[in-house]
Design a protein around this motif. Sequence first.
Motif, mmCIF file in Angstrom:
data_model
loop_
_atom_site.group_PDB
_atom_site.id
_atom_site.type_symbol
_atom_site.label_atom_id
_atom_site.label_comp_id
_atom_site.label_asym_id
_atom_site.label_seq_id
_atom_site.Cartn_x
_atom_site.Cartn_y
_atom_site.Cartn_z
ATOM 1 N N ALA A 77 11.131 101.740 -40.510
ATOM 2 C CA ALA A 77 12.152 102.152 -41.481
ATOM 3 C C ALA A 77 11.951 103.598 -41.905
ATOM 4 N N VAL A 78 10.726 103.963 -42.196
ATOM 5 C CA VAL A 78 10.433 105.333 -42.627
ATOM 6 C C VAL A 78 10.715 106.319 -41.495
ATOM 7 N N ALA A 79 10.351 105.943 -40.271
ATOM 8 C CA ALA A 79 10.618 106.816 -39.132
ATOM 9 C C ALA A 79 12.118 107.008 -38.923
ATOM 10 N N MET A 80 12.893 105.937 -39.058
ATOM 11 C CA MET A 80 14.341 106.038 -38.896
ATOM 12 C C MET A 80 14.948 106.947 -39.965
ATOM 13 N N LEU A 81 14.493 106.791 -41.198
ATOM 14 C CA LEU A 81 14.996 107.661 -42.262
ATOM 15 C C LEU A 81 14.649 109.111 -41.972
ATOM 16 N N GLY A 82 13.417 109.375 -41.546
ATOM 17 C CA GLY A 82 13.033 110.747 -41.215
ATOM 18 C C GLY A 82 13.898 111.336 -40.126
ATOM 19 N N ALA A 83 14.193 110.532 -39.089
ATOM 20 C CA ALA A 83 15.046 111.022 -38.000
ATOM 21 C C ALA A 83 16.452 111.331 -38.502
ATOM 22 N N CYS A 84 16.998 110.452 -39.342
ATOM 23 C CA CYS A 84 18.355 110.671 -39.865
ATOM 24 C C CYS A 84 18.403 111.908 -40.760
ATOM 25 N N LEU A 85 17.368 112.126 -41.557
ATOM 26 C CA LEU A 85 17.326 113.309 -42.414
ATOM 27 C C LEU A 85 17.300 114.587 -41.575
ATOM 28 N N LEU A 86 16.542 114.576 -40.496
ATOM 29 C CA LEU A 86 16.460 115.762 -39.630
ATOM 30 C C LEU A 86 17.788 116.016 -38.918
ATOM 31 N N ILE A 87 18.405 114.964 -38.398
ATOM 32 C CA ILE A 87 19.676 115.135 -37.697
ATOM 33 C C ILE A 87 20.759 115.601 -38.662
ATOM 34 N N ALA A 88 20.730 115.073 -39.888
ATOM 35 C CA ALA A 88 21.754 115.441 -40.872
ATOM 36 C C ALA A 88 21.687 116.918 -41.233
ATOM 37 N N ARG A 89 20.535 117.536 -41.101
ATOM 38 C CA ARG A 89 20.394 118.963 -41.399
ATOM 39 C C ARG A 89 21.042 119.829 -40.328
ATOM 40 N N ARG A 90 21.049 119.331 -39.094
ATOM 41 C CA ARG A 90 21.504 120.148 -37.967
ATOM 42 C C ARG A 90 22.846 119.714 -37.398
ATOM 43 N N ALA A 91 23.122 118.435 -37.449
ATOM 44 C CA ALA A 91 24.325 117.934 -36.771
ATOM 45 C C ALA A 91 24.938 116.788 -37.563
ATOM 46 N N ALA A 92 25.187 117.003 -38.830
ATOM 47 C CA ALA A 92 25.742 115.960 -39.699
ATOM 48 C C ALA A 92 27.049 115.369 -39.175
ATOM 49 N N PRO A 93 27.958 116.179 -38.570
ATOM 50 C CA PRO A 93 29.210 115.583 -38.067
ATOM 51 C C PRO A 93 28.994 114.461 -37.057
ATOM 52 N N LEU A 94 27.901 114.539 -36.294
ATOM 53 C CA LEU A 94 27.617 113.475 -35.331
ATOM 54 C C LEU A 94 27.322 112.147 -36.022
ATOM 55 N N LEU A 95 26.848 112.222 -37.244
ATOM 56 C CA LEU A 95 26.487 111.022 -37.993
ATOM 57 C C LEU A 95 27.618 110.511 -38.874
ATOM 58 N N ARG A 96 28.779 111.169 -38.827
ATOM 59 C CA ARG A 96 29.846 110.850 -39.773
ATOM 60 C C ARG A 96 30.225 109.366 -39.795
#
Length: 399
Positions: free
Chosen positions: A297-316
């Motif tokens: 869970a912690v690893a998944m959150l860390g990955a999402c936080l990193l992606i959201a900094r660089r490519a948030a539209p991909l996570l929309r």
Amino acid sequence: MVLHQARTDSSQDSSSVDGRARVSGVDAARGIALLGMMWVHIIPAVDESGRTSTAYLLASGRASALFAVLAGVGLALATGGRHPYQDGRLMLRRSGLVARASLLALVGLTLGAVDTPVAIILVYYALLFVCALPFLSLGARALVPLALGWSLLAPVLSHVVRSSLDESGGGNPTFGTLTDPQGLLTELFLTGYYPVLPWMAYLLAGLAVGRLALDSPRVAAGLLVGGAGLAVLSKAASWALLYPAGGLDRIVGSPALERRLSTSLGGTTPTTSWWWLAVSGPHSGTPLDLLHTIGTAVAMLGACLLIARRAAPLLRPLIAAGSMTLTLYSSHVVALGAAGDSADRAALLTIHIAVAVAFALLWRARHRRGPLETVVSATERSIRTLWARRSRSPSRLER
């Protein structure tokens, strides 16, 4: 099922890029947890070849744990983030969270009447929120060892207590079960599918994570690497205890029981041997299961936080779904009950995910919160307002 908590804390400006990335990352992780639970709810545990399905290998136990850890993160953000409230604001938040938990329980008890294969989590979550109230003033330095100690000791205590109890009936809590409060509390705390006693480790871990600087890329990377390391180490420890040390031979008495080690143990392990505490199978609630799923869970959150900094539209799509998990989860449970025994499970999964994401995207275009989230949030704010007025009333001040 985790609910969308306060999106910001008073110490950080959500209008900043870092603040938006933090909110988006947390919501995206919630979206992944929601879709992961849908995957497990719909796809059978065993595929046509007789092997454990990919859905269960990847998501069983991990998706619901991700929800629980993120619930703790949400509680931390709602109570000050890196600087936990220590004053009257904390009491106001606690009063609002009691109201939130009450509504969660009502929705959960209502859904319990639906004829569905889903083990509904909402009543368990309501109780988890209430049990978390005493820990909301703590910082990360206190919460990290507390979460670790809880992960190690709570399953042992559960094992001891459950050895003298009957097994859970396995049904979902309903309004009818309120007539047996002792039995209901026993199931919610100890014998149910999401037992609160060991599951408090997830809330405490999430609280600890939520007290960190989640808008920092260094912290996000640390969560990703540290969480992955914890997940791998706990699985390796379980493997060493079960295989080279011979623990598996002492606990598994049938192929069906061995299959459950890779699919789901239904929330608890048997109490016939202490070796059961060495397993890390999904929904086993053992120390190594808790540590493994906290790590993922912690690893998944860390990955999402990193992606959201660089490519948030991909996570929309994930961000939209993650912002209204109560609405989408409840709708999913009802729809799954209405679908009955559908032969094409893959098609059913596609429909559930597509409808959930499409609705979330359309709703978010005009509204900040989902329909049920709006009701819960408004009720919580009303309770906080009433509590604030009561605490400032002259009659109270004179006491």
